[in-house]
Write a protein that holds these residues in place. Structure first.
Motif, PDB file in Angstrom:
ATOM      1  N   ALA A 134       0.821  -1.207   0.000  1.00 35.44           N
ATOM      2  CA  ALA A 134       0.000   0.000   0.000  1.00 35.44           C
ATOM      3  C   ALA A 134       0.857   1.260   0.000  1.00 35.44           C
ATOM      4  CB  ALA A 134      -0.927  -0.008   1.209  1.00 35.44           C
ATOM      5  N   VAL A 135       1.943   1.272   0.760  1.00 38.43           N
ATOM      6  CA  VAL A 135       2.837   2.433   0.774  1.00 38.43           C
ATOM      7  C   VAL A 135       3.425   2.661  -0.612  1.00 38.43           C
ATOM      8  CG1 VAL A 135       5.081   3.265   1.588  1.00 38.43           C
ATOM      9  CG2 VAL A 135       3.427   2.372   3.218  1.00 38.43           C
ATOM     10  N   TYR A 136       3.909   1.600  -1.240  1.00 38.11           N
ATOM     11  CA  TYR A 136       4.519   1.744  -2.564  1.00 38.11           C
ATOM     12  C   TYR A 136       3.500   2.248  -3.587  1.00 38.11           C
ATOM     13  CZ  TYR A 136       7.207   0.794  -6.740  1.00 38.11           C
ATOM     14  OH  TYR A 136       7.875   0.945  -7.929  1.00 38.11           O
ATOM     15  N   LEU A 137       2.345   1.608  -3.646  1.00 38.78           N
ATOM     16  CA  LEU A 137       1.366   1.952  -4.676  1.00 38.78           C
ATOM     17  C   LEU A 137       0.779   3.344  -4.465  1.00 38.78           C
ATOM     18  CD1 LEU A 137      -0.520  -1.452  -5.044  1.00 38.78           C
ATOM     19  CD2 LEU A 137       1.148  -0.453  -6.617  1.00 38.78           C
ATOM     20  N   SER A 138       0.516   3.724  -3.219  1.00 36.94           N
ATOM     21  CA  SER A 138      -0.044   5.051  -2.981  1.00 36.94           C
ATOM     22  C   SER A 138       0.995   6.140  -3.220  1.00 36.94           C
ATOM     23  CB  SER A 138      -0.596   5.146  -1.553  1.00 36.94           C
ATOM     24  OG  SER A 138       0.406   4.903  -0.585  1.00 36.94           O
ATOM     25  N   SER A 139       2.253   5.887  -2.888  1.00 39.97           N
ATOM     26  CA  SER A 139       3.299   6.890  -3.091  1.00 39.97           C
ATOM     27  C   SER A 139       3.549   7.147  -4.570  1.00 39.97           C
ATOM     28  CB  SER A 139       4.599   6.442  -2.410  1.00 39.97           C
ATOM     29  OG  SER A 139       4.437   6.373  -1.005  1.00 39.97           O
ATOM     30  N   THR A 140       3.602   6.094  -5.372  1.00 42.03           N
ATOM     31  CA  THR A 140       3.804   6.294  -6.805  1.00 42.03           C
ATOM     32  C   THR A 140       2.590   6.958  -7.438  1.00 42.03           C
ATOM     33  OG1 THR A 140       3.043   4.014  -7.198  1.00 42.03           O
ATOM     34  CG2 THR A 140       5.419   4.377  -7.080  1.00 42.03           C
ATOM     35  N   TYR A 141       1.404   6.596  -6.976  1.00 41.13           N
ATOM     36  CA  TYR A 141       0.178   7.169  -7.539  1.00 41.13           C
ATOM     37  C   TYR A 141       0.066   8.663  -7.244  1.00 41.13           C
ATOM     38  CZ  TYR A 141      -4.837   7.866  -8.356  1.00 41.13           C
ATOM     39  OH  TYR A 141      -6.048   8.328  -8.791  1.00 41.13           O
ATOM     40  N   GLU A 142       0.503   9.093  -6.074  1.00 36.29           N
ATOM     41  CA  GLU A 142       0.436  10.500  -5.708  1.00 36.29           C
ATOM     42  C   GLU A 142       1.314  11.383  -6.585  1.00 36.29           C
ATOM     43  OE1 GLU A 142      -0.746  10.614  -0.984  1.00 36.29           O
ATOM     44  OE2 GLU A 142       1.342  10.251  -1.536  1.00 36.29           O
ATOM     45  N   THR A 143       2.291  10.791  -7.241  1.00 42.50           N
ATOM     46  CA  THR A 143       3.132  11.560  -8.156  1.00 42.50           C
ATOM     47  C   THR A 143       2.559  11.581  -9.574  1.00 42.50           C
ATOM     48  OG1 THR A 143       4.497   9.657  -8.791  1.00 42.50           O
ATOM     49  CG2 THR A 143       5.174  10.877  -6.831  1.00 42.50           C
ATOM     50  N   GLY A 144       1.392  10.971  -9.756  1.00 40.08           N
ATOM     51  CA  GLY A 144       0.768  10.958 -11.073  1.00 40.08           C
ATOM     52  C   GLY A 144       1.077   9.729 -11.893  1.00 40.08           C
ATOM     53  N   ARG A 145       1.801   8.760 -11.313  1.00 40.07           N
ATOM     54  CA  ARG A 145       2.154   7.549 -12.051  1.00 40.07           C
ATOM     55  C   ARG A 145       1.189   6.421 -11.706  1.00 40.07           C
ATOM     56  NH1 ARG A 145       6.209  11.598 -11.514  1.00 40.07           N
ATOM     57  NH2 ARG A 145       7.791  11.250 -13.111  1.00 40.07           N
ATOM     58  N   LYS A 146       0.837   5.640 -12.718  1.00 43.09           N
ATOM     59  CA  LYS A 146      -0.047   4.499 -12.541  1.00 43.09           C
ATOM     60  C   LYS A 146       0.614   3.246 -13.107  1.00 43.09           C
ATOM     61  CE  LYS A 146      -4.144   7.417 -13.290  1.00 43.09           C
ATOM     62  NZ  LYS A 146      -5.351   7.608 -14.142  1.00 43.09           N
ATOM     63  N   LEU A 147       0.139   2.102 -12.640  1.00 51.41           N
ATOM     64  CA  LEU A 147       0.613   0.830 -13.179  1.00 51.41           C
ATOM     65  C   LEU A 147       0.039   0.604 -14.571  1.00 51.41           C
ATOM     66  CD1 LEU A 147       0.184  -1.541 -10.120  1.00 51.41           C
ATOM     67  CD2 LEU A 147       2.341  -0.859 -11.131  1.00 51.41           C
ATOM     68  N   SER A 148       0.886   0.177 -15.488  1.00 52.48           N
ATOM     69  CA  SER A 148       0.400  -0.213 -16.815  1.00 52.48           C
ATOM     70  C   SER A 148      -0.163  -1.618 -16.801  1.00 52.48           C
ATOM     71  CB  SER A 148       1.537  -0.121 -17.841  1.00 52.48           C
ATOM     72  OG  SER A 148       1.902   1.219 -18.049  1.00 52.48           O
ATOM     73  N   GLU A 331       0.942   1.978  11.892  1.00 48.47           N
ATOM     74  CA  GLU A 331       2.248   1.843  11.253  1.00 48.47           C
ATOM     75  C   GLU A 331       2.216   2.275   9.796  1.00 48.47           C
ATOM     76  OE1 GLU A 331       3.839  -2.021  11.870  1.00 48.47           O
ATOM     77  OE2 GLU A 331       3.923  -1.797  14.061  1.00 48.47           O
ATOM     78  N   PHE A 332       1.080   2.078   9.139  1.00 48.43           N
ATOM     79  CA  PHE A 332       0.974   2.559   7.754  1.00 48.43           C
ATOM     80  C   PHE A 332       1.151   4.072   7.699  1.00 48.43           C
ATOM     81  CE2 PHE A 332      -1.610   4.477   4.405  1.00 48.43           C
ATOM     82  CZ  PHE A 332      -1.017   3.925   3.278  1.00 48.43           C
ATOM     83  N   ALA A 333       0.516   4.794   8.607  1.00 50.93           N
ATOM     84  CA  ALA A 333       0.616   6.254   8.611  1.00 50.93           C
ATOM     85  C   ALA A 333       2.061   6.706   8.796  1.00 50.93           C
ATOM     86  CB  ALA A 333      -0.272   6.836   9.713  1.00 50.93           C
ATOM     87  N   VAL A 334       2.791   6.044   9.697  1.00 49.64           N
ATOM     88  CA  VAL A 334       4.184   6.420   9.958  1.00 49.64           C
ATOM     89  C   VAL A 334       5.061   6.153   8.745  1.00 49.64           C
ATOM     90  CG1 VAL A 334       6.223   5.880  11.349  1.00 49.64           C
ATOM     91  CG2 VAL A 334       3.979   6.084  12.449  1.00 49.64           C
ATOM     92  N   GLU A 335       4.929   4.969   8.158  1.00 48.90           N
ATOM     93  CA  GLU A 335       5.803   4.610   7.045  1.00 48.90           C
ATOM     94  C   GLU A 335       5.419   5.342   5.762  1.00 48.90           C
ATOM     95  OE1 GLU A 335       5.813   0.361   7.049  1.00 48.90           O
ATOM     96  OE2 GLU A 335       6.922   0.279   8.936  1.00 48.90           O
ATOM     97  N   LYS A 336       4.140   5.684   5.623  1.00 54.62           N
ATOM     98  CA  LYS A 336       3.726   6.490   4.472  1.00 54.62           C
ATOM     99  C   LYS A 336       4.347   7.881   4.551  1.00 54.62           C
ATOM    100  CE  LYS A 336       1.305   7.430   0.779  1.00 54.62           C
ATOM    101  NZ  LYS A 336       1.623   8.844   0.602  1.00 54.62           N
ATOM    102  N   ALA A 337       4.413   8.449   5.764  1.00 51.30           N
ATOM    103  CA  ALA A 337       5.040   9.765   5.934  1.00 51.30           C
ATOM    104  C   ALA A 337       6.516   9.714   5.562  1.00 51.30           C
ATOM    105  CB  ALA A 337       4.866  10.244   7.378  1.00 51.30           C
ATOM    106  N   ARG A 338       7.195   8.636   5.944  1.00 50.71           N
ATOM    107  CA  ARG A 338       8.606   8.480   5.570  1.00 50.71           C
ATOM    108  C   ARG A 338       8.756   8.373   4.060  1.00 50.71           C
ATOM    109  NH1 ARG A 338      10.748   3.385   8.589  1.00 50.71           N
ATOM    110  NH2 ARG A 338      12.714   4.057   7.629  1.00 50.71           N
ATOM    111  N   ALA A 339       7.856   7.625   3.440  1.00 53.11           N
ATOM    112  CA  ALA A 339       7.907   7.483   1.983  1.00 53.11           C
ATOM    113  C   ALA A 339       7.655   8.818   1.295  1.00 53.11           C
ATOM    114  CB  ALA A 339       6.881   6.450   1.525  1.00 53.11           C
ATOM    115  N   ASP A 340       6.723   9.608   1.827  1.00 48.70           N
ATOM    116  CA  ASP A 340       6.417  10.904   1.226  1.00 48.70           C
ATOM    117  C   ASP A 340       7.644  11.813   1.223  1.00 48.70           C
ATOM    118  OD1 ASP A 340       3.842  10.139   0.744  1.00 48.70           O
ATOM    119  OD2 ASP A 340       2.980  11.161   2.486  1.00 48.70           O
ATOM    120  N   GLU A 341       8.418  11.776   2.303  1.00 50.11           N
ATOM    121  CA  GLU A 341       9.634  12.590   2.369  1.00 50.11           C
ATOM    122  C   GLU A 341      10.619  12.183   1.277  1.00 50.11           C
ATOM    123  OE1 GLU A 341      11.341  12.386   6.212  1.00 50.11           O
ATOM    124  OE2 GLU A 341       9.636  13.313   7.239  1.00 50.11           O
TER     125      GLU A 341
END
Length: 415
Positions: A134-148, A331-341
């Motif tokens: 979830a962290v990986y997919l949401s972080s990439t999606y927030e930048t405008g990228r989607k899975l092909s 834990e998702f909230a914490v690690e998502k914040a790290r990924a966002d940085e």
């Protein structure tokens, strides 16, 4: 995992089997491979892979590879990308985190494959696996990228589809959602471990069983075979890489709808599985307690001690399940914040790279015009300018956005 720049696939005969003899090339390919060959031919536009990187920036494509532990995900990815992702033996998992492979080029496109652990990992809980994906997919999606595309791998050698495989597939469906099924390829592999007749029978069962692949295929997914060769893997990839990128259900729920991860379809499914597992353990615990009382009445101390050890394991498992259910959101909230940085830093670096590329392109244009229009340049001057042009063109960004963000995010998941 070592990393390097994009690899250009060298094969000019994309369907030549690595094990075929000299006489085999005259025989028509199997029917299943004919359709996959057609996909690769259409994707390639009838051309063989180029050995040199094109002058324009290639399109970047991200494809996730999912499936149960031991389905051959890492082996499939290594074959295509020349990576060295760890490969397990038997059903022991070596993929304990979301991991990106080396970015490689296929027919003018930069492709990054993402290896994901199965929801039956031998060392990591399903809660941690969902959190990582979830962290990986949401972080990439927030930048405008989607899975092909998404490739779901399944062993055709499995005698039957058990509860573990069904749980993996159920979680996979919840992550993707029905709206993205056209971008899904259900890929069966390990065909060398079954006879053609038995493999075909199992494939037909997978295709038609309403509890297996039938609903997903009816929703637009494609069932393909991977024969273990690079040519076969390229054919599978060609089918997926031509898709229009789409938003997965987990991405829409987390980013667009701002849901807590526990309230997403995948989170609800995981909680249901954990609740069912806890209930099963509680039932076992009650049975163990009755047996211990019987052993005590019979003064059977050895049996009572053995049952006590089993009881302790069940209590520990129940405690872990309860802990997993409680910590997912936190834990998702914490690690998502790290990924966002990290993603923000990557975005800054990419903007700097973009500006540097623009400056290089201006210099390339200036040198090209000067060489074309000047009649007074000496041979040495032309040679020097040509060398500068070559150097400038080599200074393009290697690896692509997905490779950068993937390695940045998966580096802090250490289990």
């Amino acid at each position: 995992m070592h990393t390097h720049g994009p690899r250009t696939l060298p094969s000019s005969r994309p369907f030549a089997s690595s094990t075929a003899g000299a006489h085999d090339h005259r025989q028509p390919p199997p029917r299943y491979l004919q359709s996959q060959q057609q996909s690769l031919s259409q994707y390639a536009g009838g051309r063989t892979p180029k050995r040199q990187m094109p002058s324009r920036e290639p399109e970047e494509i991200l494809i996730a590879v999912m499936g149960a532990t031991g389905a051959g995900k890492s082996t499939f990815i290594n074959l295509l990308s020349d990576s060295d992702l760890a490969v397990g033996e038997g059903l022991k998992s070596c993929t304990t985190r979301v991991e990106t492979a080396n970015t490689f080029e296929l027919y003018g496109k930069l492709i990054t494959l993402v290896d994901t652990p199965g929801f039956d990992d031998t060392t990591v809980s399903d809660t941690d696996i969902l959190k990582m994906i979830a962290v990986y997919l949401s972080s990439t999606y927030e930048t405008g990228r989607k899975l092909s595309g998404i490739i779901y791998m399944h062993r055709i050698s499995d005698f039957r589809v058990g509860g573990v495989s069904r749980r993996n597939f159920s979680m996979f469906r919840k992550l993707c959602g029905d709206e993205t099924l056209r971008n899904v390829a259900l890929v069966t592999n390990m065909w060398s471990e079954v006879t053609p007749q038995r493999g075909a029978a199992r494939e037909a069962e997978l295709r038609t069983d309403p509890l297996l692949f039938a609903p997903v295929i009816n929703g637009g997914a494609t069932l393909l075979r991977h024969d273990g060769t690079l040519a076969g893997a390229q054919a599978v990839l060609a089918h997926v890489a031509r898709n229009t990128p789409r938003t997965l259900a987990i991405q829409r729920e987390l980013v667009d709808e701002h849901k807590d991860i526990a309230d997403t379809a995948a989170g609800v499914e995981l909680d249901r599985e954990l609740a069912a597992l806890r209930a099963a353990h509680v039932a076992q615990l009650a049975e163990i307690q009755r047996e211990m009382e019987a052993a005590l009445a019979e003064k059977d101390e050895q049996t009572r001690a053995e049952l006590g050890a089993v009881r302790g394991e069940l209590l520990a498992n129940i405690a872990q399940i309860e802990g997993d259910r409680d910590r997912l959101s936190r834990e998702f909230a914490v690690e998502k914040a790290r990924a966002d940085e990290r993603v923000a830093k990557i975005q800054e670096d990419l903007e700097l790279e973009k500006a540097a590329r623009a400056e290089r392109q201006l210099e390339i244009s200036r040198l090209t015009d000067e060489m074309a229009n000047s009649r007074t340049l000496s041979a040495r001057e032309r040679e020097d300018m040509q060398r500068q042009l070559v150097d400038l063109r080599k200074q393009r960004s290697r690896g692509g956005f997905f490779g950068k963000i993937g390695r940045a995010i998966d580096s802090f998941f250490g289990f």
